[in-house]
Design an enzyme around this catalytic site. Structure first.
Site, PDB file in Angstrom:
ATOM      1  N   GLY A   1      43.669  22.859 -33.832  1.00  0.00           N
ATOM      2  CA  GLY A   1      44.148  24.184 -33.512  1.00  0.00           C
ATOM      3  C   GLY A   1      45.443  24.209 -32.720  1.00  0.00           C
ATOM      4  O   GLY A   1      46.358  23.417 -32.948  1.00  0.00           O
TER       5      GLY A   1
ATOM      6  N   TYR B   1      34.004  36.268 -23.045  1.00  0.00           N
ATOM      7  CA  TYR B   1      35.330  35.806 -23.443  1.00  0.00           C
ATOM      8  C   TYR B   1      36.412  36.607 -22.715  1.00  0.00           C
ATOM      9  O   TYR B   1      37.365  36.033 -22.172  1.00  0.00           O
ATOM     10  CB  TYR B   1      35.485  35.947 -24.957  1.00  0.00           C
ATOM     11  CG  TYR B   1      36.670  35.206 -25.521  1.00  0.00           C
ATOM     12  CD1 TYR B   1      36.667  33.810 -25.623  1.00  0.00           C
ATOM     13  CD2 TYR B   1      37.797  35.892 -25.962  1.00  0.00           C
ATOM     14  CE1 TYR B   1      37.743  33.134 -26.143  1.00  0.00           C
ATOM     15  CE2 TYR B   1      38.886  35.214 -26.491  1.00  0.00           C
ATOM     16  CZ  TYR B   1      38.857  33.840 -26.577  1.00  0.00           C
ATOM     17  OH  TYR B   1      39.935  33.164 -27.087  1.00  0.00           O
TER      18      TYR B   1
ATOM     19  N   GLY C   1      42.188  20.062 -25.184  1.00  0.00           N
ATOM     20  CA  GLY C   1      41.810  20.655 -26.458  1.00  0.00           C
ATOM     21  C   GLY C   1      42.804  20.304 -27.545  1.00  0.00           C
ATOM     22  O   GLY C   1      43.079  21.089 -28.448  1.00  0.00           O
ATOM     23  N   ALA C   2      43.342  19.081 -27.475  1.00  0.00           N
ATOM     24  CA  ALA C   2      44.413  18.663 -28.385  1.00  0.00           C
ATOM     25  C   ALA C   2      43.895  18.146 -29.712  1.00  0.00           C
ATOM     26  O   ALA C   2      44.682  17.720 -30.555  1.00  0.00           O
ATOM     27  CB  ALA C   2      45.277  17.583 -27.713  1.00  0.00           C
TER      28      ALA C   2
ATOM     29  N   SER D   1      36.628  35.628 -19.000  1.00  0.00           N
ATOM     30  CA  SER D   1      37.208  34.299 -18.783  1.00  0.00           C
ATOM     31  C   SER D   1      38.723  34.324 -18.972  1.00  0.00           C
ATOM     32  O   SER D   1      39.471  33.714 -18.210  1.00  0.00           O
ATOM     33  CB  SER D   1      36.564  33.275 -19.721  1.00  0.00           C
ATOM     34  OG  SER D   1      36.881  33.517 -21.076  1.00  0.00           O
ATOM     35  N   LYS D   2      39.190  35.054 -19.992  1.00  0.00           N
ATOM     36  CA  LYS D   2      40.622  35.098 -20.253  1.00  0.00           C
ATOM     37  C   LYS D   2      41.373  35.976 -19.253  1.00  0.00           C
ATOM     38  O   LYS D   2      42.517  35.691 -18.906  1.00  0.00           O
ATOM     39  CB  LYS D   2      40.876  35.589 -21.675  1.00  0.00           C
ATOM     40  CG  LYS D   2      40.319  34.650 -22.720  1.00  0.00           C
ATOM     41  CD  LYS D   2      40.773  33.217 -22.463  1.00  0.00           C
ATOM     42  CE  LYS D   2      39.958  32.215 -23.240  1.00  0.00           C
ATOM     43  NZ  LYS D   2      40.245  30.818 -22.823  1.00  0.00           N
TER      44      LYS D   2
END
Length: 301
Positions: free
Chosen positions: A30, A171, A26-27, A174-175
């Site tokens: 953000g 969410y 996810g680079a 998952s976290k």
């Protein structure tokens, strides 16, 4: 003598994030982009993996301005195990040695619907990225990290892992799983020279609320909170890397995350009741969601 021997290990303790051979998922934007930029600034080499290769290329271009040859783009959908396996082989081939730092950052935002109205498609989509993406990164890169016998892994979770806010079940779940996975790995890696850190921010200034599967009203609220209270991705990435250097497991970079952690721990019944009451007082909305395209940004709650 004179207790100085106790200071020596502290003084020579290796800074894991410096000179790292790193992979960041996810680079493309953000927090992931911030991690990649900061790792390069600390003298490391970094593979910038993202489902959107053009975004990864943009991150590499930013790094190349000050650190030529320090960054490499790689397209990878972390929800697909075979693509993460290819990423791991690419990393080992490129570095010609095991990686020393893996940042499992790729994730998507989802929220605005109660359980029973979410739908299995949204569950599978979000868990595929937010949970299985991290599982793939941990399971596949663990052998390289153990072979390096130094460095470690940073999993980007969220304060949502323990905040348990209503209408965010996918969410939150998952976290919470990422948090538990990180705690387990920290125990398993104890004594190996490999550290495990889990990052649990609240609001960070990214575009995850606009790109995920979030109902319009929830997206507007998240955007407002990010704008008013959110930390910069650069600050969060630096804090996490510094904590990782110290071998720290939990990283809660914001005061509100610490407050939620303590309220939930010491007053669980009252905390849950207050959350439910607040949820009932807030205006309700229909179940329309925003754009469903996969994204790579990561934020907190």
């Amino acid at each position: 003598m004179f207790g100085l021997e106790r200071l020596i290990p502290i003084g020579i303790r290796p800074r894991r994030s410096h000179g790292a051979r790193a992979v960041v998922t996810g680079a493309g934007s953000g927090i992931g982009r911030a991690f990649a930029l900061e790792i390069a600034e600390r003298g490391g080499q970094v593979i910038c993996a993202d489902i959107d290769e053009s975004r990864a290329d943009e991150t590499v271009a930013l790094i190349e301005r000050s650190h030529p040859g320090a960054a490499h783009a790689f397209r990878c959908d972390v929800s697909r195990r075979e693509e993460v396996e290819v990423l791991a082989r690419f990393a080992e081939s490129l570095f010609e040695r095991p990686v020393t730092l893996v940042v499992n950052n790729a994730g998507v935002g989802i929220g605005g619907k109660p359980v029973g109205e979410i739908g299995f498609d949204d569950w599978e989509w979000a868990l595929g990225i937010n949970l299985w993406g991290v599982v793939h990164g941990c399971e596949i890169f663990a052998p390289q990290l153990r072979a390096a016998r130094r460095g470690g892994i940073i999993n980007v979770a969220s304060a949502a892992a323990f905040a348990a806010a209503p209408s965010m079940a996918v969410y939150n779940a998952s976290k919470a799983a990422v948090l538990s996975l990180s705690e387990t790995m920290a125990a398993e890696m104890s004594g190996t020279g490999v550290a495990v850190t889990v990052l649990c921010p609240t609001f960070v200034k990214t575009n995850v609320a606009r790109d995920g599967r979030i109902t319009p009203q929830s997206a507007r609220l998240a955007d407002t909170l990010m704008r008013l209270t959110g930390f910069s991705p650069d600050s969060v990435a630096r804090t996490a890397l510094d904590a990782h250097d110290r071998g720290q497991l939990y990283v809660l970079p914001q005061l509100d995350a610490h407050l939620i952690w303590r309220l939930k721990r010491y007053f669980p019944a009252q905390y849950t009741y207050a959350l439910g009451l607040l949820d009932r007082l807030l205006p309700q909305e229909n179940s329309t969601t925003t754009d469903r395209s996969p994204v790579s940004d990561k934020t907190g709650v």
